[in-house]
Design an enzyme around this catalytic site. Structure first.
Site, PDB file in Angstrom:
ATOM      1  N   ASN A 131       0.720  -1.228   0.112  1.00  0.00           N
ATOM      2  CA  ASN A 131      -0.035   0.160   0.030  1.00  0.00           C
ATOM      3  C   ASN A 131       0.818   1.088  -0.050  1.00  0.00           C
ATOM      4  OD1 ASN A 131      -2.245   1.709   0.211  1.00  0.00           O
ATOM      5  ND2 ASN A 131      -3.421   0.070   1.472  1.00  0.00           N
TER       6      ASN A 131
ATOM      7  N   HIS B 186      23.141   1.693  12.795  1.00  0.00           N
ATOM      8  CA  HIS B 186      24.360   2.413  13.167  1.00  0.00           C
ATOM      9  C   HIS B 186      24.988   1.459  14.519  1.00  0.00           C
ATOM     10  CE1 HIS B 186      23.613   5.215  10.023  1.00  0.00           C
ATOM     11  NE2 HIS B 186      22.584   4.971  10.578  1.00  0.00           N
TER      12      HIS B 186
ATOM     13  N   GLY C 165      -0.719  -1.685   8.826  1.00  0.00           N
ATOM     14  CA  GLY C 165      -0.248  -0.317   8.644  1.00  0.00           C
ATOM     15  C   GLY C 165       0.501   0.195   9.646  1.00  0.00           C
TER      16      GLY C 165
ATOM     17  N   ARG D 248      -0.830 -14.822  19.656  1.00  0.00           N
ATOM     18  CA  ARG D 248      -1.296 -15.997  19.733  1.00  0.00           C
ATOM     19  C   ARG D 248      -0.845 -16.663  18.544  1.00  0.00           C
ATOM     20  NH1 ARG D 248      -6.008 -17.346  16.890  1.00  0.00           N
ATOM     21  NH2 ARG D 248      -7.191 -15.573  16.334  1.00  0.00           N
TER      22      ARG D 248
END
Length: 187
Positions: free
Chosen positions: A81, A111, A138, A179
């Site tokens: 997306n 780093h 998202g 789970r």
């Protein structure tokens, strides 16, 4: 060994190396074209130039950002997306039938904890792998060296710092096992 090869091997490398800059500049040009293109066939053509591999059956929505492109390998029928960011200083491989939500970030680069090293902008990179049939919600961050096992689900807003076994629901910051996903849920 070239600096680009050092980068791909997870060694310290000079990010200002000419070869690395050339690859990065080519990616930037292709990304600019991609993020201004609407037509699906044109987008696929650009993505196939940019990526290590990108089949016609997969879709990446704009805006999309990466640093090198040629270190990214996308499987069949996969969907990324909008606003996905890939710091692809190592290989990022995404399997078949994967769904990636908006604003997901893949960070191969890191780093040192040593400030002297950071002053020199030293960077090291480790690959990220997402196996088949994974769903990533998202705003997820996937950090370097992580493998997400097949058929797993990563809850939105999670930060994944370690490997996720197959058939698992993970979530949180840092992401932890919520789970197991049972066979009956996969039918």
């Amino acid at each position: 060994m070239t600096e680009f090869e050092n980068m791909l091997e997870g060694q310290d490398f000079d990010g200002g190396d000419k070869e690395i800059n050339k690859i990065r500049d080519t990616a930037a040009i292709l990304l600019q074209q991609l993020n201004q293109t609407i037509g699906s066939q044109q987008r696929t053509d650009i993505l196939q130039q940019l990526m290590g591999s990108m089949p016609n059956s997969s879709i990446i929505r704009s805006p999309f950002s990466c640093e090198f492109g040629k270190t990214i390998f996308i499987g069949e029928n996969t969907f990324l997306n909008m606003n996905v960011v890939m710091l692809d200083g190592a290989k990022i491989s995404i399997g078949n039938n994967v769904l990636v939500g908006p604003s997901v970030q893949f960070y191969c680069a890191s780093h040192s904890l040593n400030f002297q090293s950071r002053r020199k902008w030293e960077t090291f990179c480790k690959p990220i792998a997402v196996e088949d049939d994974v769903w990533i919600g998202g705003n997820v961050v996937i950090n370097q060296g992580v493998t997400i096992g097949a058929r797993s689900v990563i809850a939105a807003n999670s930060v994944v710092n370690s490997d996720v076994p197959p058939d698992s629901l993970y979530g949180g910051t840092p992401a932890k096992l919520i789970r197991r996903i049972h066979e009956s849920e996969q039918e």
